[in-house]
Scaffold this motif. Sequence first.
Motif, mmCIF file in Angstrom:
data_model
loop_
_atom_site.group_PDB
_atom_site.id
_atom_site.type_symbol
_atom_site.label_atom_id
_atom_site.label_comp_id
_atom_site.label_asym_id
_atom_site.label_seq_id
_atom_site.Cartn_x
_atom_site.Cartn_y
_atom_site.Cartn_z
ATOM 1 N N THR A 267 22.985 57.959 62.854
ATOM 2 C CA THR A 267 22.784 59.266 62.223
ATOM 3 C C THR A 267 21.344 59.355 61.744
ATOM 4 O O THR A 267 20.927 58.606 60.853
ATOM 5 N N SER A 268 20.589 60.250 62.330
ATOM 6 C CA SER A 268 19.161 60.366 62.031
ATOM 7 C C SER A 268 18.928 60.993 60.665
ATOM 8 O O SER A 268 19.746 61.758 60.151
ATOM 9 N N SER A 269 17.771 60.678 60.092
ATOM 10 C CA SER A 269 17.379 61.263 58.805
ATOM 11 C C SER A 269 16.786 62.648 58.961
ATOM 12 O O SER A 269 16.455 63.297 57.967
ATOM 13 N N THR A 270 16.652 63.125 60.196
ATOM 14 C CA THR A 270 16.074 64.443 60.430
ATOM 15 C C THR A 270 16.745 65.066 61.644
ATOM 16 O O THR A 270 17.492 64.399 62.368
ATOM 17 N N THR A 271 16.516 66.335 61.858
ATOM 18 C CA THR A 271 17.068 67.008 63.029
ATOM 19 C C THR A 271 16.108 68.102 63.481
ATOM 20 O O THR A 271 15.430 68.722 62.656
ATOM 21 N N GLY A 272 16.012 68.295 64.786
ATOM 22 C CA GLY A 272 15.166 69.356 65.324
ATOM 23 C C GLY A 272 13.686 69.035 65.379
ATOM 24 O O GLY A 272 12.944 69.640 66.134
ATOM 25 N N GLY A 273 13.226 68.087 64.578
ATOM 26 C CA GLY A 273 11.808 67.734 64.520
ATOM 27 C C GLY A 273 11.574 66.696 63.432
ATOM 28 O O GLY A 273 12.514 66.175 62.828
ATOM 29 N N GLY A 274 10.307 66.386 63.172
ATOM 30 C CA GLY A 274 9.988 65.370 62.175
ATOM 31 C C GLY A 274 10.282 63.969 62.667
ATOM 32 O O GLY A 274 10.798 63.122 61.931
ATOM 33 N N SER A 275 9.899 63.702 63.918
ATOM 34 C CA SER A 275 10.218 62.411 64.536
ATOM 35 C C SER A 275 9.730 61.237 63.702
ATOM 36 O O SER A 275 10.400 60.186 63.644
ATOM 37 N N TRP A 276 8.576 61.374 63.067
ATOM 38 C CA TRP A 276 8.003 60.259 62.325
ATOM 39 C C TRP A 276 8.919 59.838 61.159
ATOM 40 O O TRP A 276 8.908 58.684 60.737
ATOM 41 N N LEU A 277 9.723 60.775 60.641
ATOM 42 C CA LEU A 277 10.654 60.430 59.576
ATOM 43 C C LEU A 277 11.750 59.506 60.108
ATOM 44 O O LEU A 277 12.142 58.536 59.448
ATOM 45 N N ALA A 278 12.248 59.820 61.305
ATOM 46 C CA ALA A 278 13.256 58.962 61.926
ATOM 47 C C ALA A 278 12.670 57.591 62.251
ATOM 48 O O ALA A 278 13.327 56.557 62.041
ATOM 49 N N HIS A 279 11.443 57.555 62.751
ATOM 50 C CA HIS A 279 10.805 56.277 63.070
ATOM 51 C C HIS A 279 10.694 55.415 61.814
ATOM 52 O O HIS A 279 10.980 54.214 61.838
ATOM 53 N N GLY A 280 10.253 56.035 60.716
ATOM 54 C CA GLY A 280 10.134 55.294 59.465
ATOM 55 C C GLY A 280 11.476 54.803 58.953
ATOM 56 O O GLY A 280 11.578 53.696 58.415
ATOM 57 N N THR A 281 12.512 55.616 59.134
ATOM 58 C CA THR A 281 13.854 55.228 58.697
ATOM 59 C C THR A 281 14.362 54.018 59.464
ATOM 60 O O THR A 281 14.846 53.039 58.885
ATOM 61 N N LEU A 282 14.253 54.064 60.783
ATOM 62 C CA LEU A 282 14.738 52.958 61.610
ATOM 63 C C LEU A 282 13.947 51.688 61.349
ATOM 64 O O LEU A 282 14.507 50.592 61.225
ATOM 65 N N GLU A 283 12.635 51.816 61.248
ATOM 66 C CA GLU A 283 11.768 50.647 61.099
ATOM 67 C C GLU A 283 11.918 49.985 59.727
ATOM 68 O O GLU A 283 11.846 48.769 59.618
#
Length: 532
Positions: A267-283
């Motif tokens: 489950t991503s921390s963002t939707t539709g955009g803001g890819s860098w937020l998802a990258h930071g969350t996973l990392e």
Amino acid sequence: MIAGRTLTVLACLLVVAALVVPDNLDLLGPAVFLRIPVEAVVGVALVLVLRRVARTIVAVLAGVLLGLLTIVKLVDMGFFVAFGRPFNLVFDWSFLGPALSLVGNEVVTVILLAVAVLALLALTTWAALRMTRLAVGHRRVSFKVVAVLAVIWIGCAVFGAQFRDGAPFASRATAALAYRDARAVGSDLHDKSAFAQQMSVDAFRGTSDDQLLTALRGKNVILTFVESYGRVAVQDSDIAPRIDAMLDAGTQTLKSAGFDSRSAFLTSSTTGGGSWLAHGTLESGLWVDNQQRYTTLTGSDRLTLSSAFKSAGWRTVNDQPSNMTDWPEGRFYGYDKLYDFRNSGYHGPSFSYASTPDQYTMKALQDAELSTPDHPPVWAEIDLVSSHWPWAPLPRMVDWNALGDGSVFDPMPAQGKQLADVWSSPANVRAAYADSIQYSLTTLISWLRNYGDDNTVLVFLGDHQPNTAVTGSDSVSRDVPITIVSKDHAVLDRIANWNWQPGLRPGPQAPVWPMDAFRDRFLTAYGPPARH
């Protein structure tokens, strides 16, 4: 005389329209303009009892505030379409840069936006002043009208009167918006301290380098984010059958080459955009869902997957093929080498947002980092952006040996589907999105088939769901598929207790984890358990 009355009518209509219009396009319909806005009733009543100077001040302030709230509504409309949520007044200014990057001339666009904002503020202020003069000039009638409308509004609010489409007759949309955003700002301003407290807890802080990722020693581990690759691509949509068939065929293709795979959802921390937020969350193993959290994170010494691999002896690289500027956050993640559009060697055409086709990105990684004999083990985080909005035009797969400097792609933008065609209907948008996801996933499968070896471990996942032009709703899940592929069965045996499903396609019963859970589970699976 006629011109003056016409302007007065237009001013009243502008005020009422600005008050009743919702901030979500899904709620916009003819009925909303037939509602009674309580803000107008209260506002007229107020100016009727004030003296001249005071009511002029109130009218000006009300006009400016109405203009600002109207701007917020317009921006909210765009955010609901793109991200399935309203604009955040504290955190979302960082989206302005990526949004402008999609526009040809950013300076001209900024100037035009500034002029539009000032014009709207001037119009709403003028309209509020003109409506005030009308009310005061007909004071007795105005009092009667306000009294009647107030009684009707209260009655409709008490009894829940609404139009057939569900819109309430008694409107308080703008007041509710102002209240919602004011509360959100207060809450968001306290988020920094809450996040700092979360950052202070790290099960892997202090883990010695020789205890990190011991089960992956000697492997080249490639973490690949596929832009907008969401659950909608593989389940519960008219897109899914095509992508599912392609993934199932890819599973068999890779199996015949000796690869095995496991898949699930995050489950991503963002939707539709803001890819860098998802990258930071996973990392990082932290829930990074706004820019303030991202800025705080990247200014810290938090252990990330990339920095863990670096500490454990891997060469760490990152490729953001559509990045045209320096990326200071690369130091936080611990990368030895940063690739972007400027140093990738690509001399082919761009494909809308995607300045570099995914196939070229993967080949460039192969040539620069993985083809040299006796190279050190590599950890690479790669962004594949061909599936980035607006999904037209798209590249096609070519022979890997024919890629060269990318000139082979030169004729493709003119030959592919164009924006006007793709965005002519929702069905065409979804079809183009499916085309882009199919291209990106085909690239990965083909790259593995051609270049993967016994020491290759590929982890690929979506960063977030696509926008509502594809999902059709702002209430869909934020789940994205994730897959781990390897020839070495020992690699997959280490995650047997995750209960991920075999193959490249996660099914409806596949496990679903929050994206911030991945770092700790990955580091635990491939190294000694964390200390608590």
